[in-house]
Scaffold this motif. Structure first.
Motif, PDB file in Angstrom:
ATOM      1  N   THR A 256      49.953  33.092  37.425  1.00 38.56           N
ATOM      2  CA  THR A 256      48.458  33.112  37.473  1.00 38.56           C
ATOM      3  C   THR A 256      48.108  32.526  38.468  1.00 38.56           C
ATOM      4  O   THR A 256      46.972  33.148  39.281  1.00 38.56           O
ATOM      5  CB  THR A 256      47.808  32.272  36.236  1.00 38.56           C
ATOM      6  OG1 THR A 256      48.603  32.733  35.064  1.00 38.56           O
ATOM      7  CG2 THR A 256      46.552  32.516  36.029  1.00 38.56           C
TER       8      THR A 256
ATOM      9  N   GLY B 175      48.477  35.219  41.487  1.00 41.98           N
ATOM     10  CA  GLY B 175      47.692  36.266  41.292  1.00 41.98           C
ATOM     11  C   GLY B 175      46.233  36.001  41.849  1.00 41.98           C
ATOM     12  O   GLY B 175      45.558  36.655  42.349  1.00 41.98           O
ATOM     13  N   GLY B 176      45.797  34.637  41.326  1.00 40.73           N
ATOM     14  CA  GLY B 176      44.283  34.533  41.817  1.00 40.73           C
ATOM     15  C   GLY B 176      44.128  34.446  43.236  1.00 40.73           C
ATOM     16  O   GLY B 176      43.232  34.744  43.771  1.00 40.73           O
TER      17      GLY B 176
ATOM     18  N   THR C 194      44.362  37.764  44.773  1.00 39.85           N
ATOM     19  CA  THR C 194      43.208  38.548  44.596  1.00 39.85           C
ATOM     20  C   THR C 194      41.908  38.080  45.452  1.00 39.85           C
ATOM     21  O   THR C 194      41.269  38.780  46.228  1.00 39.85           O
ATOM     22  CB  THR C 194      42.668  38.146  42.967  1.00 39.85           C
ATOM     23  OG1 THR C 194      43.473  38.827  42.275  1.00 39.85           O
ATOM     24  CG2 THR C 194      41.322  38.997  42.979  1.00 39.85           C
ATOM     25  N   VAL C 195      41.828  36.750  45.735  1.00 40.13           N
ATOM     26  CA  VAL C 195      41.049  36.126  46.686  1.00 40.13           C
ATOM     27  C   VAL C 195      41.255  36.620  48.171  1.00 40.13           C
ATOM     28  O   VAL C 195      40.278  37.185  48.872  1.00 40.13           O
ATOM     29  CB  VAL C 195      40.801  34.629  46.596  1.00 40.13           C
ATOM     30  CG1 VAL C 195      40.183  34.010  47.665  1.00 40.13           C
ATOM     31  CG2 VAL C 195      40.490  34.238  45.080  1.00 40.13           C
TER      32      VAL C 195
ATOM     33  N   GLY D  66      42.751  39.240  49.095  1.00 39.16           N
ATOM     34  CA  GLY D  66      42.523  40.891  48.945  1.00 39.16           C
ATOM     35  C   GLY D  66      40.664  40.969  49.069  1.00 39.16           C
ATOM     36  O   GLY D  66      40.367  41.770  49.817  1.00 39.16           O
ATOM     37  N   VAL D  67      40.194  40.273  48.453  1.00 39.75           N
ATOM     38  CA  VAL D  67      38.701  40.100  48.411  1.00 39.75           C
ATOM     39  C   VAL D  67      38.345  39.848  49.803  1.00 39.75           C
ATOM     40  O   VAL D  67      37.522  40.518  50.337  1.00 39.75           O
ATOM     41  CB  VAL D  67      37.844  39.680  47.237  1.00 39.75           C
ATOM     42  CG1 VAL D  67      36.556  39.613  47.571  1.00 39.75           C
ATOM     43  CG2 VAL D  67      38.397  40.388  45.875  1.00 39.75           C
TER      44      VAL D  67
END
Length: 68
Positions: A24, A27-28, A31-32, A34-35
């Motif tokens: 988790t 993945g977080g 994601t951060v 990638g953004v």
């Protein structure tokens, strides 16, 4: 009725919890990141487009002024 398999012990539960927490968290972070990259790329494209427009306005005067 068939006998049930033995319950997982406490060590398995802890290991599974750590694995889920790690996945988790990873993945977080992904994601951060990638953004962050997407927003940075968008802003870079906007800045470069503005720079191109400004250069189209300024460049003709430089060519005639400096004789290039």
């Amino acid at each position: 009725m068939a006998p049930l398999p033995p319950r997982p012990d406490k060590d398995f539960a802890v290991t599974a919890g750590v694995a889920v927490a790690f996945a988790t968290g990873l993945g977080g972070v992904a994601t951060v990141y990638g953004v962050w990259r997407a927003v940075g790329g968008f802003l870079d494209r906007r800045r470069m487009a503005r720079w191109d427009r400004e250069w189209e306005h300024v460049e003709p005067g430089w060519v005639t002024r400096y004789g290039h």
